[in-house]
Design a protein around this motif. Structure first.
Motif, PDB file in Angstrom:
ATOM      1  N   GLY A  72       0.796  -1.227   0.000  1.00 25.88           N
ATOM      2  CA  GLY A  72       0.000   0.000   0.000  1.00 25.88           C
ATOM      3  C   GLY A  72       0.819   1.262   0.000  1.00 25.88           C
ATOM      4  N   GLN A  73       2.148   1.145  -0.002  1.00 30.84           N
ATOM      5  CA  GLN A  73       2.926   2.382   0.014  1.00 30.84           C
ATOM      6  C   GLN A  73       3.122   2.865  -1.422  1.00 30.84           C
ATOM      7  OE1 GLN A  73       6.475   1.097   1.838  1.00 30.84           O
ATOM      8  NE2 GLN A  73       7.504   0.403   0.082  1.00 30.84           N
ATOM      9  N   VAL A  74       3.274   4.208  -1.543  1.00 35.08           N
ATOM     10  CA  VAL A  74       3.415   4.847  -2.852  1.00 35.08           C
ATOM     11  C   VAL A  74       4.882   4.925  -3.203  1.00 35.08           C
ATOM     12  CG1 VAL A  74       2.978   6.905  -4.201  1.00 35.08           C
ATOM     13  CG2 VAL A  74       1.313   6.149  -2.487  1.00 35.08           C
ATOM     14  N   LEU A  75       5.255   4.489  -4.391  1.00 41.34           N
ATOM     15  CA  LEU A  75       6.639   4.524  -4.849  1.00 41.34           C
ATOM     16  C   LEU A  75       6.828   5.685  -5.810  1.00 41.34           C
ATOM     17  CD1 LEU A  75       7.195   0.717  -5.536  1.00 41.34           C
ATOM     18  CD2 LEU A  75       7.701   2.014  -3.454  1.00 41.34           C
ATOM     19  N   HIS A  76       7.902   6.450  -5.708  1.00 39.55           N
ATOM     20  CA  HIS A  76       8.236   7.572  -6.602  1.00 39.55           C
ATOM     21  C   HIS A  76       9.506   7.207  -7.338  1.00 39.55           C
ATOM     22  CE1 HIS A  76       5.288  10.317  -4.748  1.00 39.55           C
ATOM     23  NE2 HIS A  76       5.576   9.642  -3.632  1.00 39.55           N
ATOM     24  N   ARG A  77       9.461   7.384  -8.690  1.00 41.37           N
ATOM     25  CA  ARG A  77      10.650   7.090  -9.487  1.00 41.37           C
ATOM     26  C   ARG A  77      10.840   8.182 -10.524  1.00 41.37           C
ATOM     27  NH1 ARG A  77      12.004   4.174 -14.129  1.00 41.37           N
ATOM     28  NH2 ARG A  77       9.828   3.679 -14.522  1.00 41.37           N
ATOM     29  N   SER A  78      12.071   8.736 -10.556  1.00 39.01           N
ATOM     30  CA  SER A  78      12.389   9.771 -11.547  1.00 39.01           C
ATOM     31  C   SER A  78      12.634   9.073 -12.882  1.00 39.01           C
ATOM     32  CB  SER A  78      13.634  10.566 -11.112  1.00 39.01           C
ATOM     33  OG  SER A  78      13.953  11.493 -12.094  1.00 39.01           O
ATOM     34  N   LYS A  79      11.873   9.563 -13.911  1.00 39.62           N
ATOM     35  CA  LYS A  79      11.918   8.877 -15.197  1.00 39.62           C
ATOM     36  C   LYS A  79      13.095   9.295 -16.058  1.00 39.62           C
ATOM     37  CE  LYS A  79       9.546   6.412 -16.709  1.00 39.62           C
ATOM     38  NZ  LYS A  79       9.706   4.949 -16.693  1.00 39.62           N
ATOM     39  N   ARG A  80      13.375  10.593 -16.147  1.00 37.36           N
ATOM     40  CA  ARG A  80      14.309  11.001 -17.183  1.00 37.36           C
ATOM     41  C   ARG A  80      14.805  12.400 -16.900  1.00 37.36           C
ATOM     42  NH1 ARG A  80      11.425  10.945 -22.572  1.00 37.36           N
ATOM     43  NH2 ARG A  80      10.010  11.959 -21.167  1.00 37.36           N
ATOM     44  N   GLY A  81      15.995  12.750 -17.340  1.00 34.84           N
ATOM     45  CA  GLY A  81      16.516  14.108 -17.272  1.00 34.84           C
ATOM     46  C   GLY A  81      17.108  14.498 -18.617  1.00 34.84           C
ATOM     47  N   TRP A  82      16.784  15.661 -19.103  1.00 33.56           N
ATOM     48  CA  TRP A  82      17.313  16.144 -20.391  1.00 33.56           C
ATOM     49  C   TRP A  82      18.411  17.163 -20.124  1.00 33.56           C
ATOM     50  CZ3 TRP A  82      15.675  13.071 -23.929  1.00 33.56           C
ATOM     51  CH2 TRP A  82      14.378  12.544 -23.890  1.00 33.56           C
ATOM     52  N   VAL A  83      19.485  17.058 -20.853  1.00 34.06           N
ATOM     53  CA  VAL A  83      20.606  17.987 -20.695  1.00 34.06           C
ATOM     54  C   VAL A  83      20.628  18.890 -21.925  1.00 34.06           C
ATOM     55  CG1 VAL A  83      23.083  18.222 -20.413  1.00 34.06           C
ATOM     56  CG2 VAL A  83      21.899  16.310 -19.348  1.00 34.06           C
ATOM     57  N   TRP A  84      20.551  20.183 -21.704  1.00 33.99           N
ATOM     58  CA  TRP A  84      20.510  21.152 -22.801  1.00 33.99           C
ATOM     59  C   TRP A  84      21.846  21.868 -22.906  1.00 33.99           C
ATOM     60  CZ3 TRP A  84      16.692  22.613 -26.253  1.00 33.99           C
ATOM     61  CH2 TRP A  84      15.490  21.933 -26.111  1.00 33.99           C
ATOM     62  N   ASN A  85      22.324  22.006 -24.132  1.00 35.53           N
ATOM     63  CA  ASN A  85      23.495  22.839 -24.391  1.00 35.53           C
ATOM     64  C   ASN A  85      23.092  24.231 -24.896  1.00 35.53           C
ATOM     65  OD1 ASN A  85      25.251  20.810 -23.695  1.00 35.53           O
ATOM     66  ND2 ASN A  85      25.255  19.924 -25.768  1.00 35.53           N
ATOM     67  N   GLN A  86      21.871  24.343 -25.394  1.00 35.65           N
ATOM     68  CA  GLN A  86      21.421  25.623 -25.968  1.00 35.65           C
ATOM     69  C   GLN A  86      19.900  25.649 -25.914  1.00 35.65           C
ATOM     70  OE1 GLN A  86      23.359  26.467 -29.624  1.00 35.65           O
ATOM     71  NE2 GLN A  86      22.123  28.241 -30.107  1.00 35.65           N
ATOM     72  N   PHE A  87      19.334  26.810 -25.536  1.00 36.28           N
ATOM     73  CA  PHE A  87      17.884  26.906 -25.359  1.00 36.28           C
ATOM     74  C   PHE A  87      17.188  27.550 -26.557  1.00 36.28           C
ATOM     75  CE2 PHE A  87      17.554  25.511 -21.076  1.00 36.28           C
ATOM     76  CZ  PHE A  87      18.772  25.810 -20.490  1.00 36.28           C
ATOM     77  N   PHE A  88      17.887  28.084 -27.506  1.00 36.95           N
ATOM     78  CA  PHE A  88      17.275  28.770 -28.631  1.00 36.95           C
ATOM     79  C   PHE A  88      18.164  28.618 -29.843  1.00 36.95           C
ATOM     80  CE2 PHE A  88      19.640  31.719 -25.980  1.00 36.95           C
ATOM     81  CZ  PHE A  88      20.573  32.227 -26.868  1.00 36.95           C
ATOM     82  N   VAL A  89      17.550  28.976 -31.006  1.00 42.01           N
ATOM     83  CA  VAL A  89      18.272  28.968 -32.274  1.00 42.01           C
ATOM     84  C   VAL A  89      18.178  30.368 -32.867  1.00 42.01           C
ATOM     85  CG1 VAL A  89      18.441  27.974 -34.571  1.00 42.01           C
ATOM     86  CG2 VAL A  89      17.707  26.559 -32.658  1.00 42.01           C
ATOM     87  N   ILE A  90      19.288  30.914 -33.223  1.00 43.50           N
ATOM     88  CA  ILE A  90      19.284  32.265 -33.820  1.00 43.50           C
ATOM     89  C   ILE A  90      18.753  32.171 -35.236  1.00 43.50           C
ATOM     90  CG2 ILE A  90      20.708  34.244 -34.429  1.00 43.50           C
ATOM     91  CD1 ILE A  90      22.679  33.370 -32.307  1.00 43.50           C
ATOM     92  N   GLU A  91      17.810  33.043 -35.547  1.00 41.79           N
ATOM     93  CA  GLU A  91      17.245  33.038 -36.907  1.00 41.79           C
ATOM     94  C   GLU A  91      18.266  33.592 -37.904  1.00 41.79           C
ATOM     95  OE1 GLU A  91      14.136  35.701 -37.948  1.00 41.79           O
ATOM     96  OE2 GLU A  91      14.784  37.284 -36.592  1.00 41.79           O
ATOM     97  N   GLU A  92      18.075  33.180 -39.126  1.00 38.88           N
ATOM     98  CA  GLU A  92      18.899  33.624 -40.233  1.00 38.88           C
ATOM     99  C   GLU A  92      20.385  33.272 -40.048  1.00 38.88           C
ATOM    100  OE1 GLU A  92      17.453  34.683 -42.785  1.00 38.88           O
ATOM    101  OE2 GLU A  92      15.464  35.220 -42.025  1.00 38.88           O
ATOM    102  N   TYR A  93      20.648  32.237 -39.242  1.00 39.86           N
ATOM    103  CA  TYR A  93      22.053  31.843 -39.080  1.00 39.86           C
ATOM    104  C   TYR A  93      22.507  31.136 -40.354  1.00 39.86           C
ATOM    105  CZ  TYR A  93      26.243  29.521 -37.367  1.00 39.86           C
ATOM    106  OH  TYR A  93      27.524  29.069 -37.219  1.00 39.86           O
ATOM    107  N   THR A  94      23.667  31.594 -40.890  1.00 39.76           N
ATOM    108  CA  THR A  94      24.136  31.093 -42.184  1.00 39.76           C
ATOM    109  C   THR A  94      25.530  30.480 -42.047  1.00 39.76           C
ATOM    110  OG1 THR A  94      24.996  33.289 -42.716  1.00 39.76           O
ATOM    111  CG2 THR A  94      22.776  32.733 -43.488  1.00 39.76           C
ATOM    112  N   GLY A  95      25.823  29.816 -40.900  1.00 37.31           N
ATOM    113  CA  GLY A  95      27.122  29.192 -40.721  1.00 37.31           C
ATOM    114  C   GLY A  95      27.314  27.990 -41.614  1.00 37.31           C
ATOM    115  N   PRO A  96      28.551  27.492 -41.699  1.00 37.44           N
ATOM    116  CA  PRO A  96      28.827  26.342 -42.596  1.00 37.44           C
ATOM    117  C   PRO A  96      28.284  25.027 -42.074  1.00 37.44           C
ATOM    118  CG  PRO A  96      30.807  26.969 -41.393  1.00 37.44           C
ATOM    119  CD  PRO A  96      29.776  28.008 -41.042  1.00 37.44           C
ATOM    120  N   ASP A  97      28.135  24.906 -40.737  1.00 34.10           N
ATOM    121  CA  ASP A  97      27.700  23.639 -40.158  1.00 34.10           C
ATOM    122  C   ASP A  97      26.299  23.779 -39.565  1.00 34.10           C
ATOM    123  OD1 ASP A  97      30.193  22.514 -40.739  1.00 34.10           O
ATOM    124  OD2 ASP A  97      31.037  23.337 -38.870  1.00 34.10           O
TER     125      ASP A  97
END
Length: 819
Positions: free
Chosen positions: A66-91
Motif C-alpha cells: 500500500g505504500q506509494v513509490l516515486h521514481r524519476s523517469k528522465r533528465g534532459w541535458v541542454w546545451n542551448q535553449f534557442f536557435v538564432i534566426e537567419e544563421y548562415t554558418g557552414p555547419d
C-alpha cells in the motif's frame, strides 16, 4: 554601403552576445548534471524559464503493502535553449542534447525525435541525443517549434520512458525594416490653423520580435516637409509647425515620414512613407468687386426680362466660403431693373424689369452690394465681408415700330351685308421722334378667303357677304408699317363677330319614320314633332305648325299645335292595312316668328306595321319575311372549318405513316439482340459475333435459322435444306462450304440479302478453325500453330504462307486431319 556595414556590425555584436548567453547556459547545465540531486537542481532551474515544460515526470505506483513509490523517469541535458534566426554558418546549428538517466553510454539506447520539423528542419543523433537545425530559420515565419523526444531500446525498439514534449524557440535578430502598410497617406487640415494642430497619425509595423531588444522599437522623424509640419517621434502624429498657413498662397504639401527601429540608433533599419497634406479652405477673405463703377446700356426696344449686364465680386475662398449674395441697395433705377444671381457662374445679372423709353429718361443709376453668406467668427476682425459697386445704365434710342392705341379690337357686322360695308377702324402711331406716317395691311394667312379689306387710314370693310351660320367669328390680324425708317411693323388682333339675320327656315328636329300599327285606334297620338332653326334663337322665339294646304282636310291624320314649338299628330280613322297601303306621307308647314318670318314644308313619313295584341310591332313590310333558301354565312363558315380540320388530320396521319419505316425482316421479340450493330473495331473472334445474325453461316452442325421478309411474300415457304454434299463436320472445306451457302441464299427468296455478312461472319461458337484475328500474334516468336490454314483452300493460301510453318505441306496437314 555605410548602412550595410553598420547592419553587418550589429549582426556580429548580436551573435557574440548570443554565444556568451549560450556558454553561460552550458556552464549552468554542466553544474547541474550530476547524478540524482544534480538533475533535480537543473529541473528547478529550468522551471524558472517561461515557455519550457517540465520534462521530469513522476509515476506513482501503489505496492502490495500500500505504500506509494516515486521514481524519476528522465533528465534532459541542454546545451542551448534557442536557435538564432537567419544563421548562415557552414555547419548545422546545435540546438540541444537529449540524455536519459537510463543511458549508460553503451549505445543500447536510441533517441527518437518527432513533432514540428522533425527529420526536415531538426535532426537528432540517435546515439548521443544531439539535436541540430539543418535549415535557416525565420522567426517571422514561425517563432517556436514543439517537438517530442523518446528513448527506446535499440535492439527491440521498446520504449524505455514515455515521450515528452519540449519547445525550441527561434531567437529574433533585427532583419526586418519598418513598413507603413497603409501608405501613401492623404490628410487635410484647415488653413490658418494654430501651431501644433494635429493633422494625422501614421503608423509603421516591424515584423521583428517586440519583446526582445530594440529590434521593433520605432522612432519617427520627418525627412521632408519642414518647417511647415513636424512629427512626434514616439507616436507618429503629424502636427502643424507654422502659423497662418494660407491656402490661397499654397494648398498642398508633400511630407516624407521615416520610421527607424533600434530606437533610432545607428545600425537600425528604416522605412519611409509619403503624406500629401491639403489645406482646406476657411472663410478668411471678404468679397471684392474688381471695379467700383460699372457702365451698361440698354436699348429702348428691349422687352422686360431681357438681360442688361453682369458683374461679379471676387472671393478666393472655396465652396460655401466663397459664395457671394448680391442685392440692389440704392439708385433711381430700382423700379426699372431687377437683379438675380446665376447659379453656375455666381454672377450678378441685371435684367430689365420695365420697358424703358429713350424719349422719357435716358440714364439710370444702381448701387449693388455683394456679401458672403457664411462668415467665420474667428476672422471678423479682418474686415467687413461685403463690398459695394455703382452701375450706370444709359438708355439707347431705337427705331421702334408703330404702336396701336388698343392692344386688340373687336367689331360686329351683320351677315349678308353687301361688300364695302364698314366694319371698324384701327389706329397706330410712330412713337419715335421722327413720327413717320403708318400704313396698314391685313396678312393673307389670317384672312384666307379675303372677306375683309383695309384702307390707308385703318378702315376695315367687308369684301364678301358673310354667313353667320357658316362662321360666327372672324379673327384676323392687322399690321401697321412705318413708312420710312427701318420699315418695322407691329400687329394687332382684330376679332369680328357676324350678327345674325333670320335667313334660314325651320325644319324637323329629326327625320325618323313614324311606325303605326294597323289596329291603331282613332284619336291616338302617333307622333310629336319639333323643329330647329339654324338662325340664332332670340328671346320669345317659337315655332308654329300646321298641315300643308293640300292635306288640310286629310281623312287619315290631323295635327294639333301645342304652342310650345311642338305639334302632335293624331289618327282620325281606323282600319289601316299594310296590304292596301303601307306608307303615308304627311306634309307639315313650320313657321318661325322672326323678322322677317321664315317658313318651310317638311314631310312626315308614316309606315303601317303589323302588331300583336299588346301593340308590339312585328313587321312593317308588305310581304312577311321569308328565310333564304340557301345556308347562312355562319353555317357556311362552320362547314368550311370542319372540312379544313379533317384535311389537316388526314395530312398529319399520312406524314406520320411516312416517317415510320418498318424493317424488311420480321424479327421476333426474343431475337432483338441479332440486329446489326455498327462499330469501328476489328472483329475479335467468337465473342464479337454475339450481336450479328450469323444463322446463315453457322457451322454445319449448328441449328438452321429462318427469317421471312416483309417486302416479299413467297407462295411457298422454303425450309433450309440440309445441304447436299456437305463435308463431314470433322473435315470441313471452307471454300466449298461458302460456295454452297451462297448458292442456297441466291436460290432462296426468303433469305436475307446480306451477302457481306454471310462472308464476314463465319466462325460460329466452338469453331474448329479458331479465331482469324492477328491481334494476339504481335510477337515474332509465337507458340500458335497455323498449319491448319493449308487445308482451307486457295482463299486462305496467303495466310497459310504468312503464318504456316515452312516444313509442313498440305498433304501432311490432310494426313494429320485424317488421322
Amino acid at each position: 554601403m555605410a548602412a550595410l556595414i553598420a547592419k553587418r556590425q550589429g549582426f556580429a555584436l548580436l551573435r557574440a552576445l548570443l554565444v556568451l548567453l549560450g556558454i553561460s547556459a552550458l556552464c549552468g547545465v554542466a553544474l547541474g548534471t550530476r547524478k540524482g540531486h544534480a538533475s533535480l537542481d537543473y529541473r528547478s532551474q529550468r522551471h524558472r524559464h517561461s515557455g519550457h515544460l517540465s520534462l521530469h515526470r513522476h509515476r506513482q505506483r501503489t505496492g502490495k503493502e500500500g505504500q506509494v513509490l516515486h521514481r524519476s523517469k528522465r533528465g534532459w541535458v541542454w546545451n542551448q535553449f534557442f536557435v538564432i534566426e537567419e544563421y548562415t554558418g557552414p555547419d548545422p546549428v546545435l540546438v540541444g542534447r537529449l540524455h536519459s538517466d537510463v543511458d549508460k553510454g553503451d549505445g543500447t539506447i536510441k533517441y527518437i525525435l518527432s513533432g514540428e520539423g522533425a527529420g526536415t528542419i531538426f535532426v537528432i543523433d540517435d546515439k548521443t541525443g544531439n539535436i541540430h537545425a539543418t535549415k535557416t530559420l525565420d522567426r517571422e515565419e514561425q517563432a517556436q517549434y514543439t517537438l517530442t523526444a523518446q528513448a527506446v531500446a535499440r535492439d527491440t525498439n521498446e520504449p524505455l520512458e514515455p515521450p515528452s514534449e519540449f519547445i525550441v524557440k527561434v531567437q529574433d535578430i533585427n532583419d526586418n525594416p519598418p513598413e507603413f502598410l497603409h501608405g501613401p497617406y492623404h490628410a487635410r487640415v484647415p488653413e490658418m490653423s494654430n501651431v501644433g494642430t494635429s493633422v494625422m497619425q501614421v503608423t509603421a509595423t516591424d515584423a521583428d520580435d517586440p519583446t526582445y531588444g530594440n529590434s521593433a522599437r520605432l522612432v519617427y522623424s520627418i525627412l521632408k516637409g519642414q518647417p511647415y509640419f513636424s512629427v512626434e517621434p514616439q507616436t507618429g502624429i503629424i502636427r502643424t509647425a507654422l502659423p497662418n498657413m494660407d491656402r490661397e498662397a499654397r494648398q498642398e504639401y508633400d511630407v516624407v515620414i521615416q520610421a527607424k527601429d533600434m530606437g533610432g540608433h545607428m545600425g537600425g533599419l528604416s522605412g519611409t512613407t509619403e503624406v500629401k497634406i491639403t489645406l482646406t479652405d476657411v472663410n478668411d477673405n471678404p468679397p471684392k468687386f474688381p471695379q467700383s463703377v460699372y457702365s451698361m446700356s440698354v436699348s429702348e426696344d428691349k422687352v422686360p426680362g431681357e438681360e442688361v449686364g453682369r458683374l461679379k465680386a471676387k472671393d478666393p475662398d472655396l465652396g460655401d466660403n466663397g459664395l457671394v449674395n448680391y442685392r440692389l441697395i440704392d439708385g433711381d433705377g430700382m423700379g426699372m431693373f431687377e437683379l438675380s444671381t446665376n447659379s453656375e457662374t455666381r454672377e450678378a445679372v441685371i435684367k430689365l424689369k420695365k420697358q424703358v423709353d429713350f424719349e422719357t429718361k435716358r440714364a439710370y443709376t444702381l448701387k449693388v452690394e455683394g456679401s458672403n453668406l457664411h462668415i467665420d467668427s474667428r476672422f471678423l476682425a479682418w474686415g467687413p465681408y461685403k463690398d459695394e459697386a455703382t452701375i450706370k445704365i444709359s438708355v439707347e434710342d431705337a427705331d421702334e415700330p408703330p404702336v396701336f392705341i388698343a392692344p386688340s379690337y373687336t367689331f360686329e357686322v351683320e351677315e349678308n351685308a353687301p361688300p364695302g360695308t364698314l366694319v371698324g377702324r384701327v389706329h397706330a402711331k410712330d412713337t419715335d421722334v421722327a413720327n413717320n406716317p403708318v400704313r396698314y395691311m391685313i396678312p393673307r394667312y389670317t384672312d384666307v378667303d379675303q372677306f375683309f379689306s383695309i384702307s390707308e387710314d385703318g378702315m376695315i370693310s367687308t369684301a364678301k357677304p358673310l354667313d353667320r351660320e357658316n362662321q360666327l367669328w372672324h379673327n384676323i390680324s392687322v399690321s401697321a408699317i412705318e413708312i420710312g425708317g427701318h420699315h418695322q411693323d407691329t400687329k394687332v388682333r382684330v376679332n369680328i363677330r357676324v350678327k345674325d339675320m333670320n335667313d334660314n327656315p325651320p325644319e324637323f328636329a329629326t327625320n325618323n319614320e313614324v311606325l303605326m300599327c294597323e289596329t291603331v285606334a282613332p284619336g291616338k297620338i302617333i307622333e310629336t314633332v319639333s323643329a330647329v332653326d339654324k338662325d340664332e334663337m332670340v328671346h320669345r322665339q317659337h315655332f308654329t305648325f300646321r298641315l300643308a294646304p293640300e292635306v288640310a282636310h286629310d281623312q287619315n291624320f290631323s295635327l294639333k299645335d301645342n304652342r310650345d314649338s311642338t305639334a302632335s299628330i293624331y289618327v282620325i280613322r281606323k282600319g289601316f292595312s299594310r296590304l292596301t297601303q303601307d306608307v303615308y306621307y304627311l306634309p307639315i308647314e313650320i313657321n318661325d316668328n322672326g323678322s322677317p318670318s321664315m317658313s318651310s314644308t317638311n314631310t312626315l313619313t308614316i309606315r303601317v306595321c303589323s302588331c300583336d295584341s299588346r301593340d308590339t310591332i312585328l313587321s312593317c313590310n308588305v310581304e312577311p319575311y321569308v328565310l333564304p333558301a340557301g345556308l347562312s354565312t355562319g353555317a357556311l363558315i362552320a362547314i368550311l372549318a370542319c372540312i379544313v380540320i379533317l384535311l389537316a388530320i388526314v395530312v398529319l396521319f399520312v406524314a406520320l405513316r411516312r416517317q415510320k419505316k418498318e424493317p424488311l425482316i420480321v424479327f421476333e421479340e426474343e431475337d432483338i439482340r441479332e440486329n446489326i450493330i455498327t462499330y469501328d473495331d476489328e472483329g475479335g473472334g467468337e465473342e464479337d459475333t454475339e450481336a450479328f445474325d450469323i444463322a446463315t453461316l453457322q457451322n454445319p452442325d449448328g441449328a438452321n435459322g429462318f427469317l421471312p421478309r416483309k417486302d416479299i411474300k413467297p407462295e411457298l415457304q422454303y425450309p433450309i435444306r440440309p445441304g447436299i454434299g456437305r463435308p463431314a463436320p470433322n473435315s470441313v472445306d471452307v471454300d466449298d462450304f461458302i460456295k454452297t451457302r451462297i448458292a442456297e441464299a441466291d436460290s432462296d427468296p426468303t433469305a436475307p440479302p446480306y451477302d457481306s455478312i454471310q462472308i464476314y461472319g463465319y466462325e460460329g461458337r466452338g469453331s474448329l478453325a479458331g479465331s482469324l484475328s492477328s491481334l494476339e500474334s504481335v510477337t515474332t516468336e509465337s507458340d500458335l500453330d497455323y498449319d491448319y490454314l493449308q487445308s482451307w483452300g486457295p482463299r486462305f493460301r496467303k495466310l497459310a504462307d504468312l503464318y504456316g510453318t515452312k516444313d509442313c505441306s498440305v498433304h501432311d496437314s490432310d494426313d494429320s486431319e485424317d488421322s
